[in-house]
Design a protein around this motif. Structure first.
Motif, PDB file in Angstrom:
ATOM      1  N   THR A  27       0.092   8.626  -0.381  1.00 47.35           N
ATOM      2  CA  THR A  27      -1.297   9.063  -0.554  1.00 47.35           C
ATOM      3  C   THR A  27      -1.385  10.500  -1.053  1.00 47.35           C
ATOM      4  N   ASP A  33      -9.263   4.095  -1.237  1.00 54.44           N
ATOM      5  CA  ASP A  33      -9.219   3.284  -0.022  1.00 54.44           C
ATOM      6  C   ASP A  33      -8.097   3.682   0.935  1.00 54.44           C
ATOM      7  N   ALA A  34      -7.799   4.956   1.037  1.00 53.64           N
ATOM      8  CA  ALA A  34      -6.755   5.423   1.950  1.00 53.64           C
ATOM      9  C   ALA A  34      -7.100   5.112   3.406  1.00 53.64           C
ATOM     10  N   THR A  35      -8.380   4.945   3.699  1.00 57.38           N
ATOM     11  CA  THR A  35      -8.786   4.619   5.069  1.00 57.38           C
ATOM     12  C   THR A  35      -8.216   3.269   5.507  1.00 57.38           C
ATOM     13  N   GLN A  36      -7.945   2.391   4.548  1.00 60.72           N
ATOM     14  CA  GLN A  36      -7.352   1.093   4.892  1.00 60.72           C
ATOM     15  C   GLN A  36      -5.953   1.268   5.483  1.00 60.72           C
ATOM     16  N   GLU A  38      -4.927   3.752   7.354  1.00 61.88           N
ATOM     17  CA  GLU A  38      -5.108   4.152   8.754  1.00 61.88           C
ATOM     18  C   GLU A  38      -5.594   2.972   9.591  1.00 61.88           C
ATOM     19  N   ALA A  39      -6.478   2.157   9.029  1.00 70.62           N
ATOM     20  CA  ALA A  39      -7.006   1.002   9.760  1.00 70.62           C
ATOM     21  C   ALA A  39      -5.928  -0.038  10.051  1.00 70.62           C
ATOM     22  N   THR A  41      -2.811   0.663  10.882  1.00 69.32           N
ATOM     23  CA  THR A  41      -1.723   1.296  11.638  1.00 69.32           C
ATOM     24  C   THR A  41      -1.130   0.408  12.734  1.00 69.32           C
ATOM     25  N   ARG A 118      -9.461  -5.480   8.251  1.00 69.13           N
ATOM     26  CA  ARG A 118      -9.319  -4.021   8.294  1.00 69.13           C
ATOM     27  C   ARG A 118      -8.838  -3.388   6.991  1.00 69.13           C
ATOM     28  N   ALA A 119      -7.939  -4.079   6.318  1.00 64.87           N
ATOM     29  CA  ALA A 119      -7.258  -3.469   5.166  1.00 64.87           C
ATOM     30  C   ALA A 119      -6.894  -4.550   4.138  1.00 64.87           C
TER      31      ALA A 119
END
Length: 154
Positions: A27, A33-36, A38-39, A41, A118-119
């Motif tokens: 990243t 969509d970097a939040t995916q 973390e989601a 994990t 989530r991702a």
């Protein structure tokens, strides 16, 4: 082009620290969509703990090179150390990036369901099978014929 990175895991890092190292590697400020990541994990920490990614890589594809990430475990992880060579590009910078992660056959169903919610850019596959997304199309090569006697006639 395919680029490989080996990332030390257990016991040098926990599964969560290993996943964090992977996220940091793939990243940047321009990631889509970097939040995916973390989601995902908790799901991917479970996959890393099973150590299948030591033999079958985590694959990140996007608009540039394909990145294959192998985790290294046991005494080998201690030898590899915590340093990870940076990439010359950001694999998650385009809207086309996707990731496949190997897991146990019995985990495919629940992990797929969790990741779909989530991702959705991340999928899992049975480590014994090649994921559909990883099948490379066969490129055609033009046939070339060389007349080696042409130089003799000149």
């Amino acid at each position: 082009m395919k680029v490989r990175r080996n990332i030390a895991s257990l016991p040098a890092r926990t599964s969560k620290e290993t996943w964090s190292a992977i996220v940091k590697l793939i990243t940047g400020t321009d990631s889509v969509d970097a939040t995916q990541l973390e989601a995902a994990t908790s799901v991917l920490c479970s996959a890393i703990a099973d150590e299948h990614s030591a033999l079958v890589p985590i694959v990140v594809k996007g608009s540039s090179s394909r990145l294959v990430i192998y985790t290294v475990h046991g005494a080998d992880a201690m030898e590899v150390g915590l340093a990870v060579d940076k990439l010359s590009w950001n694999p998650t910078a385009s809207n086309t990036w996707a990731m496949t992660v190997p897991c146990s056959q019995e985990d495919v169903e629940w992990m797929s369901k969790a990741l779909k919610e989530r991702a959705p850019r991340i999928t899992v596959h049975d480590f014994n099978e090649k994921p559909d997304a990883d099948v490379e199309p066969v490129s055609s090569v033009a046939e070339v014929e060389i007349d080696w006697t042409a130089m003799d006639r000149a």
